[in-house]
Design a protein around this motif. Structure first.
Motif, mmCIF file in Angstrom:
data_model
loop_
_atom_site.group_PDB
_atom_site.id
_atom_site.type_symbol
_atom_site.label_atom_id
_atom_site.label_comp_id
_atom_site.label_asym_id
_atom_site.label_seq_id
_atom_site.Cartn_x
_atom_site.Cartn_y
_atom_site.Cartn_z
ATOM 1 N N GLY A 273 0.822 -1.233 0.000
ATOM 2 C CA GLY A 273 0.000 0.000 0.000
ATOM 3 C C GLY A 273 0.845 1.267 0.000
ATOM 4 N N PRO A 274 1.724 1.431 0.969
ATOM 5 C CA PRO A 274 2.578 2.624 0.970
ATOM 6 C C PRO A 274 3.478 2.723 -0.270
ATOM 7 C CG PRO A 274 2.597 1.577 3.127
ATOM 8 C CD PRO A 274 1.839 0.667 2.216
ATOM 9 N N MET A 275 3.913 1.584 -0.810
ATOM 10 C CA MET A 275 4.726 1.610 -2.034
ATOM 11 C C MET A 275 3.901 2.099 -3.227
ATOM 12 S SD MET A 275 7.775 0.918 -1.401
ATOM 13 C CE MET A 275 8.417 0.731 -3.059
ATOM 14 N N THR A 276 2.631 1.699 -3.268
ATOM 15 C CA THR A 276 1.736 2.163 -4.336
ATOM 16 C C THR A 276 1.673 3.688 -4.327
ATOM 17 O OG1 THR A 276 0.406 0.156 -4.204
ATOM 18 C CG2 THR A 276 -0.674 2.096 -5.144
ATOM 19 N N ARG A 277 1.539 4.239 -3.131
ATOM 20 C CA ARG A 277 1.454 5.696 -3.012
ATOM 21 C C ARG A 277 2.761 6.362 -3.404
ATOM 22 N NH1 ARG A 277 -1.018 5.702 2.865
ATOM 23 N NH2 ARG A 277 0.274 7.578 2.985
ATOM 24 N N ALA A 278 3.882 5.750 -3.041
ATOM 25 C CA ALA A 278 5.186 6.330 -3.408
ATOM 26 C C ALA A 278 5.375 6.333 -4.926
ATOM 27 C CB ALA A 278 6.318 5.551 -2.717
ATOM 28 N N MET A 279 4.895 5.269 -5.596
ATOM 29 C CA MET A 279 5.049 5.194 -7.051
ATOM 30 C C MET A 279 4.146 6.201 -7.761
ATOM 31 S SD MET A 279 7.437 3.079 -7.744
ATOM 32 C CE MET A 279 8.239 3.504 -6.241
ATOM 33 N N LEU A 280 3.029 6.537 -7.128
ATOM 34 C CA LEU A 280 2.177 7.602 -7.678
ATOM 35 C C LEU A 280 2.951 8.921 -7.693
ATOM 36 C CD1 LEU A 280 -0.582 8.690 -8.613
ATOM 37 C CD2 LEU A 280 -1.196 8.924 -6.201
ATOM 38 N N LEU A 281 3.627 9.217 -6.591
ATOM 39 C CA LEU A 281 4.441 10.440 -6.538
ATOM 40 C C LEU A 281 5.533 10.382 -7.597
ATOM 41 C CD1 LEU A 281 4.919 10.713 -2.660
ATOM 42 C CD2 LEU A 281 3.235 11.928 -4.055
ATOM 43 N N LYS A 282 6.134 9.207 -7.755
ATOM 44 C CA LYS A 282 7.201 9.054 -8.748
ATOM 45 C C LYS A 282 6.663 9.309 -10.155
ATOM 46 C CE LYS A 282 10.541 5.739 -10.622
ATOM 47 N NZ LYS A 282 9.895 5.535 -11.933
ATOM 48 N N ASN A 283 5.466 8.812 -10.449
ATOM 49 C CA ASN A 283 4.872 9.062 -11.772
ATOM 50 C C ASN A 283 4.666 10.558 -12.009
ATOM 51 O OD1 ASN A 283 4.769 6.432 -12.689
ATOM 52 N ND2 ASN A 283 2.628 6.099 -12.106
ATOM 53 N N VAL A 284 4.255 11.272 -10.963
ATOM 54 C CA VAL A 284 4.031 12.718 -11.110
ATOM 55 C C VAL A 284 5.355 13.423 -11.388
ATOM 56 C CG1 VAL A 284 3.241 14.809 -9.923
ATOM 57 C CG2 VAL A 284 1.966 12.673 -9.658
ATOM 58 N N VAL A 285 6.395 13.028 -10.675
ATOM 59 C CA VAL A 285 7.712 13.654 -10.859
ATOM 60 C C VAL A 285 8.278 13.290 -12.233
ATOM 61 C CG1 VAL A 285 10.085 13.736 -9.977
ATOM 62 C CG2 VAL A 285 8.148 13.777 -8.391
ATOM 63 N N ASP A 286 8.179 12.014 -12.616
ATOM 64 C CA ASP A 286 8.650 11.582 -13.944
ATOM 65 C C ASP A 286 7.990 12.417 -15.042
ATOM 66 O OD1 ASP A 286 10.269 9.553 -12.942
ATOM 67 O OD2 ASP A 286 8.817 7.948 -13.342
ATOM 68 N N ALA A 287 6.659 12.574 -14.930
ATOM 69 C CA ALA A 287 5.920 13.301 -15.976
ATOM 70 C C ALA A 287 6.350 14.761 -16.018
ATOM 71 C CB ALA A 287 4.417 13.191 -15.731
#
Ligand SMILES: Nc1nc(=O)c2c([nH]1)NC[C@@H]1CN(c3ccc(C(=O)N[C@@H](CCC(=O)O)C(=O)O)cc3)C=[N+]21
Length: 293
Positions: A273-287
């Motif tokens: 669960g917490p990793m899912t949320r971290a990857m969401l942030l990563k997607n925002v930064v990547d974009a």
């Protein structure tokens, strides 16, 4: 034997620490990443996840924009909110919290998103890129839970290449894209994708070097089913409300006794669960980094 815990809270904290630096670099270039969330209805689980996503954003310095619609919202209302997010310059990426209430066509809503703002990797264009990209560099957003699972396995040095991964659950956000991701060149797992109609599920689970359970059936995976030493990642979340206190407890798909058999165990809560949320942030930064680089 007691399994090593795959600690999603600690691993997500490490990911977030790395993102903080990238966010500072973006801001120095005048780019302000901003995450939008679109939540329709009042499901308590969804409310809690969306709240968590906004807390995460605040923690790493990403602006967040919250759009909440009532359960009575029509499909036209949802479409209007999506179009507004597509055009809002403060929103560099956003998610449509799933599931949407009945009567609203989820696939049609996902397809209406601007694929360049899709922070969940669930727009058909981005899912298509995941299918098309057998190898090479990944330049489209990945669905957050599969990305988080791979990130966690890698950070704990759990070998993936050549291993047999059994995924229980074929859903859009976890099982299906996870199979596509793990079989890419560079990750090179062999994947068995099982689901609710799989005959003799147990016989597949027994053969897993890495087991991912993502069906939402509390305690489904029994210790006798698990190969000793296997890495087991629990993704299912069932909210069990205590009648007396009214408080919700989260129960995973994996029987806690599996911890006596597995080599690694990612628990619920505190794992994927917490990793899912971290990857969401990563997607925002990547974009945001892709915008003018
Ligand atoms: N468009 C969309 N994208 C999603 O990524 C998405 C979604 N819809 N719909 C629902 C699922 C579920 N999901 C979770 C995220 C974080 C936790 C999480 O942080 N769980 C904590 C506990 C949180 C709590 O206490 O409620 C934990 O496992 O430790 C759980 C579940 C994302 N999903």
């Amino acid at each position: 034997m007691t399994a090593t815990t795959l600690d999603g809270v600690a691993t997500a904290a490490a990911v977030k620490e790395e993102l903080r630096e990238r966010i500072a670099a973006l801001k120095a270039r005048g780019i302000r990443p901003g995450l939008g969330t679109l939540l329709v209805g009042d499901d308590p689980g969804s409310q809690s996840y969306v709240a968590g996503k906004h807390r995460d954003c605040a923690e790493v310095g990403i602006e967040s924009i919250r759009v909440d619609l009532p359960a009575t919202a029509s499909e036209e209302d949802v479409m209007a909110a999506i179009i507004a997010l597509n055009t809002n310059p403060d929103v560099t990426g956003y998610i449509i919290q799933l599931p949407l209430p009945r009567g609203i066509d989820e696939n049609a809503m996902l397809e209406l998103m601007d694929p360049d703002k899709d922070a969940d990797g669930l727009h058909p264009t981005n899912l298509g890129r995941l299918v098309l990209g057998v190898g090479g560099e990944i330049t489209s957003p990945l669905p957050c839970t599969p990305a988080g699972i791979v990130e966690m396995l890698q950070r704990y040095d759990v070998p993936i290449s050549g291993k047999h991964v059994v995924v229980v659950g074929r859903g859009l956000t976890v099982g299906r894209p996870l199979g596509l991701l793990l079989t890419r060149k560079g990750l090179d797992a062999t994947v068995t994708l099982t689901h609710s109609r799989t005959a003799n599920l147990e016989s597949y689970v027994r053969r897993a070097d890495i087991l991912v359970a993502a069906v939402g059936v509390a305690g489904l995976i029994k210790p006798e089913w698990v190969k000793p030493g296997a890495a087991v990642l629990d993704v299912g979340i069932t909210r069990v409300v205590n009648e007396e206190t009214g408080k919700a407890r989260l129960v995973g798909d994996v029987d806690p006794a599996v911890g006596e058999v597995a080599g690694h165990l990612s628990p619920v809560p505190g794992g994927v669960g917490p990793m899912t949320r971290a990857m969401l942030l990563k997607n925002v930064v990547d974009a945001a980094e892709r915008v003018d680089s």
